[in-house]
Design a protein around this motif. Structure first.
Motif, mmCIF file in Angstrom:
data_model
loop_
_atom_site.group_PDB
_atom_site.id
_atom_site.type_symbol
_atom_site.label_atom_id
_atom_site.label_comp_id
_atom_site.label_asym_id
_atom_site.label_seq_id
_atom_site.Cartn_x
_atom_site.Cartn_y
_atom_site.Cartn_z
ATOM 1 N N ALA A 271 9.942 -33.464 35.278
ATOM 2 C CA ALA A 271 10.017 -32.166 34.617
ATOM 3 C C ALA A 271 10.156 -32.294 33.116
ATOM 4 C CB ALA A 271 11.206 -31.378 35.170
ATOM 5 N N ALA A 272 9.630 -31.321 32.397
ATOM 6 C CA ALA A 272 9.962 -31.192 30.976
ATOM 7 C C ALA A 272 11.474 -31.020 30.883
ATOM 8 C CB ALA A 272 9.233 -29.993 30.376
ATOM 9 N N SER A 273 12.071 -31.688 29.929
ATOM 10 C CA SER A 273 13.514 -31.911 29.913
ATOM 11 C C SER A 273 14.301 -30.776 29.261
ATOM 12 C CB SER A 273 13.800 -33.224 29.193
ATOM 13 O OG SER A 273 13.227 -33.174 27.886
ATOM 14 N N LEU A 274 15.619 -30.981 29.219
ATOM 15 C CA LEU A 274 16.542 -30.078 28.539
ATOM 16 C C LEU A 274 17.551 -30.889 27.732
ATOM 17 C CD1 LEU A 274 17.537 -27.412 31.244
ATOM 18 C CD2 LEU A 274 16.359 -26.929 29.093
ATOM 19 N N ILE A 275 18.105 -30.283 26.700
ATOM 20 C CA ILE A 275 19.280 -30.836 26.044
ATOM 21 C C ILE A 275 20.430 -30.774 27.039
ATOM 22 C CG2 ILE A 275 20.868 -30.513 24.104
ATOM 23 C CD1 ILE A 275 18.465 -29.116 22.662
ATOM 24 N N GLY B 138 23.636 -28.161 31.588
ATOM 25 C CA GLY B 138 24.890 -27.676 32.146
ATOM 26 C C GLY B 138 24.871 -26.180 32.331
ATOM 27 N N GLY B 139 24.332 -25.464 31.342
ATOM 28 C CA GLY B 139 24.212 -24.016 31.475
ATOM 29 C C GLY B 139 23.352 -23.635 32.656
ATOM 30 N N LEU B 140 22.241 -24.346 32.833
ATOM 31 C CA LEU B 140 21.343 -24.078 33.953
ATOM 32 C C LEU B 140 22.052 -24.314 35.285
ATOM 33 C CD1 LEU B 140 18.323 -23.270 33.713
ATOM 34 C CD2 LEU B 140 17.756 -25.613 34.343
ATOM 35 N N PHE C 53 31.798 -19.420 32.430
ATOM 36 C CA PHE C 53 31.451 -20.419 33.440
ATOM 37 C C PHE C 53 31.585 -21.789 32.778
ATOM 38 C CE2 PHE C 53 29.847 -16.608 35.151
ATOM 39 C CZ PHE C 53 29.576 -16.780 36.502
ATOM 40 N N LEU C 54 32.546 -22.587 33.234
ATOM 41 C CA LEU C 54 32.850 -23.866 32.587
ATOM 42 C C LEU C 54 32.335 -25.050 33.390
ATOM 43 C CD1 LEU C 54 34.699 -22.251 30.684
ATOM 44 C CD2 LEU C 54 36.390 -24.062 30.923
ATOM 45 N N VAL D 174 26.068 -30.564 35.018
ATOM 46 C CA VAL D 174 24.973 -30.977 34.135
ATOM 47 C C VAL D 174 23.906 -31.713 34.938
ATOM 48 C CG1 VAL D 174 24.356 -32.364 32.130
ATOM 49 C CG2 VAL D 174 26.497 -31.078 32.133
ATOM 50 N N LEU D 175 24.344 -32.568 35.845
ATOM 51 C CA LEU D 175 23.395 -33.293 36.691
ATOM 52 C C LEU D 175 22.685 -32.351 37.663
ATOM 53 C CD1 LEU D 175 25.473 -36.514 37.352
ATOM 54 C CD2 LEU D 175 23.240 -36.414 36.240
ATOM 55 N N VAL D 176 23.389 -31.356 38.153
ATOM 56 C CA VAL D 176 22.739 -30.351 39.003
ATOM 57 C C VAL D 176 21.667 -29.626 38.195
ATOM 58 C CG1 VAL D 176 23.055 -28.204 40.297
ATOM 59 C CG2 VAL D 176 24.718 -30.056 40.542
ATOM 60 N N GLY D 177 21.981 -29.297 36.936
ATOM 61 C CA GLY D 177 20.984 -28.655 36.085
ATOM 62 C C GLY D 177 19.753 -29.522 35.885
ATOM 63 N N ALA D 178 19.950 -30.823 35.673
ATOM 64 C CA ALA D 178 18.807 -31.736 35.533
ATOM 65 C C ALA D 178 18.008 -31.799 36.824
ATOM 66 C CB ALA D 178 19.305 -33.128 35.141
ATOM 67 N N ALA D 179 18.716 -31.815 37.964
ATOM 68 C CA ALA D 179 18.025 -31.843 39.255
ATOM 69 C C ALA D 179 17.239 -30.553 39.490
ATOM 70 C CB ALA D 179 19.037 -32.058 40.379
ATOM 71 N N ILE D 180 17.754 -29.423 39.007
ATOM 72 C CA ILE D 180 17.025 -28.152 39.110
ATOM 73 C C ILE D 180 15.673 -28.259 38.416
ATOM 74 C CG2 ILE D 180 17.009 -25.778 38.226
ATOM 75 C CD1 ILE D 180 19.992 -25.618 38.925
#
Length: 677
Positions: free
Chosen positions: A320-324, A329-331, A518-519, A550-556
């Motif tokens: 996937a195209a990445s994220l900062i 984490g927000g995702l 949401f923390l 954050v890792l869940v967001g990357a996996a998304i």
């Protein structure tokens, strides 16, 4: 010389195995993004922790269970890879957002001189490969559907043959990454901000020294050889997707948030020419990116054979195209279903939420349907995190790092280490317990009624946008013991929470309607940090079911690239899960937190808060404290005027008086010297 984070031997990785869905749901506190074990609020809450402890497992036994579980249910998995400030982490995540396996490995940081922080892209990629191989070991390759990367917004420099180029005066090519927290480009960012170019409207009115244009300008002005040889400048998340696919496409997230790109108009030629980097325009932006993809969009043809072998993954699976990292984490948290939790954001749009990613630094991510320009807060950025929504990003440059700095620098730190080790707890778990012992019958917030911290030890990112600001502690005594260390630790956490409140109030004043936090990240594992944020902001705090959000967001991202989900929004709802809700303690606010926080609030909110034509960068303590004095002497409804309360009032009033005198004294010294960034 390289820093070895947390005393961990470079090259060694940590591998953890959360329980299967049908097993006991006890959890382990883990270091947050980029934090070594024992970092504030990270992996130390064991035994009596908020999240509990996961029992140790034998790797071979776990592998057998995983194979049985996988074959029976035909689960689809996604790999999330997160590069933090001091470590690389990977997780194997299923379609419900459950972290099945997790591994972590430290990476090196060089600090050749003050405010210079460097890393090696080769070291980072090697760590990515190592941790990824561990989390997918024993898994049927056919069940792994996609990979997503996130990383700190650090600058990677490569030559025309994609080889590392030095970002240092020593000519060390392997040190080719200028870290996000590097503040070497102070004069360059001042030059850029002096242009008042229109692109600055999208970064709160002033660019941060932590963004990429000032770093590029610094390289041109100070490292002429590297500048002439440079072929490509990558944001670190985009470097990772290039390593995986061989495609030089950039993520909309990185170029919009850190490089001045806009989703509708692209690059602005006049900006780069105005700041002296017209050479980037002449080559049609090939060096910084002329092919931009939305986060979660599939990059190229997936994993190349070489990258697949290095990562231990099947060739050709979706990348996937990445994220900062903060955006990942927000995702991972902001879109979770909140039904049944009695939260104010239930049945409200996602725009009522703010995701706070709190680790080494903290980021505050709020979204809106229409662009909202917030002074001192980055954005609005269109589709930079959630597609179709505008993003505003507040931030604090040093939070976990600040807590660590304050605690470890205290004279009583060796005593703390010794006592924490003897009790088999982390230093932060021990400090939290020690505060409970010394607070007696008072709310813990009252302990710092005459001790106040201004937390801008690394400048102020939001909303004051002033990198020249320095930290301050008011109320020190000659005490050298553990009690004083615990109090400074508490006051620092409160100051960080007040900084969050300042950011939220600024966003709300500009048009955001925020009612829930949401923390995620390392500090979200610290119950004191979480409770102080709830109490001081007055808003409920939602913690994710999976601490590795954050890792869940990357996996998304990987899940979306695979085509298994129709959109980022769908994946956010299905893979983001709520764990625990922490409500503000209104009793503490009434008796303790409001009083103990009153004085540091003056420090935190002083600059820029006058409205009568005076210098907005000067603090006017008596003018701002007069309402506080009046409020303190008003008797809250339902509470009598006992002698004990009178003493509390006198104590707070004296604290404010002391603070006024101190700030006025400092103000006198600062006249004519303070300049906005």
């Amino acid at each position: 010389m390289p820093l070895s984070p947390g005393g961990t031997v470079p090259g060694r990785s940590r591998l953890s195995f959360p329980p299967l869905p049908f097993s006991s749901r006890r959890r382990r506190g883990r270091p947050g993004k980029g934090e070594p074990s024992g970092f504030p609020g990270s992996g130390g809450f064991q035994g009596t922790s908020l999240l509990g402890v996961c029992a140790a497992r034998v790797v071979s036994g776990w592998t057998s269970l995983l194979r049985m579980h996988s074959k029976k249910t035909a689960v689809r998995y996604y790999v999330g890879i997160d590069v933090g400030s001091a470590s690389v982490r990977a997780a194997l995540v299923d379609g419900c957002g459950t972290v099945v396996a997790h591994a972590e490995q430290p990476i090196q940081i060089w600090e050749p001189q003050p405010d210079h922080y460097e890393q090696s892209s080769a070291d980072i990629w090697a760590a990515c490969c190592s941790v990824t191989k561990k989390v997918v070991c024993g898994v049927d390759a056919a069940q792994i559907r996609g990979v997503g990367f996130d990383a700190t917004c650090s600058l990677v420099v490569l030559d025309k043959q994609f080889q590392p180029l030095a970002v240092n005066c020593e000519g060390q090519n392997h040190r080719n990454v200028i870290m996000w927290m590097d503040h070497r480009a102070v004069s360059q960012v001042e030059l850029i901000n002096a242009t008042q170019h229109r692109v600055l409207n999208y970064v709160g009115g002033a660019m941060s020294v932590e963004m990429q244009p000032p770093k590029l300008l610094w390289i041109k002005e100070n490292l002429q050889e590297s500048w002439e040889k440079a072929g490509y400048f990558f944001d670190l998340p985009d470097f990772l997707s290039w390593k995986a696919t061989g495609v030089t496409a950039r993520s909309l997230c990185t170029v919009v948030c850190k490089w001045t790109y806009t989703s509708d108009k692209g690059w602005d030629d006049s900006f780069w020419k105005m700041i002296g980097l017209e050479c980037l325009v002449k080559d049609k932006y090939e060096k910084i990116g002329n092919h931009v993809l939305s986060p979660g969009e599939a990059v190229g043809k997936g994993l190349t054979p070489e990258a697949a072998k290095e990562l231990g993954l099947p060739e050709g699976i979706a990348v996937a195209a990445s994220l900062i990292d903060a955006h990942a984490g927000g995702l991972g948290v902001i879109g979770a279903d909140v039904k049944g939790h009695n939260l104010p954001c239930e049945n409200q749009p996602i725009t009522s939420r703010v995701a706070m990613i709190c680790g080494t630094s903290s980021c505050h991510m709020g979204v809106s349907e229409k662009p909202i320009f917030v002074p001192g807060v980055w954005g609005p950025y269109f589709s930079a995190m959630v597609p179709g929504l505008w993003l505003n990003e507040g931030g604090q440059s040093a939070t976990g790092k600040l807590i660590d700095h304050v605690v470890r620098g205290h004279v009583a730190f060796p005593e703390l280490q010794s006592k924490a080790a003897a009790s088999a707890h982390s230093i932060y778990t021990y400090l939290n317990s020690h505060l409970d012992l010394i607070k007696k019958s008072l709310p813990v917030g009252f302990l710092t009624v005459d001790l106040h911290v201004w937390p801008d030890f690394h400048g102020n990112r939001s909303p004051l946008t002033d990198l020249t600001l320095k930290g301050m502690v008011v109320g020190l005594t000659l005490s050298r013991g553990l009690d004083e260390l615990a109090l400074i630790y508490l006051a620092t956490i409160q100051a960080i929470a007040l900084g969050t409140r300042h950011i939220l109030e600024t966003m709300q004043a500009a048009g955001h309607d925020i009612n829930t936090l949401f923390l995620c990240g390392g500090l979200s594992k610290n119950p004191l940090f979480v409770q102080m944020h709830a109490d001081i902001t007055g808003k409920p705090v939602v913690l994710s079911r999976e601490v590795e959000s954050v890792l869940v967001g990357a996996a998304i991202l990987g899940a979306c690239a695979s085509g298994d989900f129709a959109s980022i929004q769908e994946a956010m709802v299905k893979m983001g899960k709520i764990g625990r809700v922490v409500q503000p303690n209104h009793e503490h606010k009434r008796r303790g937190t409001t009083m103990s926080s009153a004085a540091p609030s003056i420090l935190q909110r002083g600059p820029g808060f006058t409205s009568d034509g005076e210098d907005k960068h000067m603090v006017v303590p008596k003018k701002q404290t007069a309402p506080l004095r009046k409020k303190i002497h008003e008797t809250p409804q339902g509470e009598d005027s006992s002698q004990g309360k009178s003493q509390e009032q006198q104590h707070v009033t004296q604290g404010i008086t002391d603070l006024e005198s101190t700030v006025e004294h400092l103000q006198g010294k600062a006249v004519g010297k303070h300049k906005p960034a």
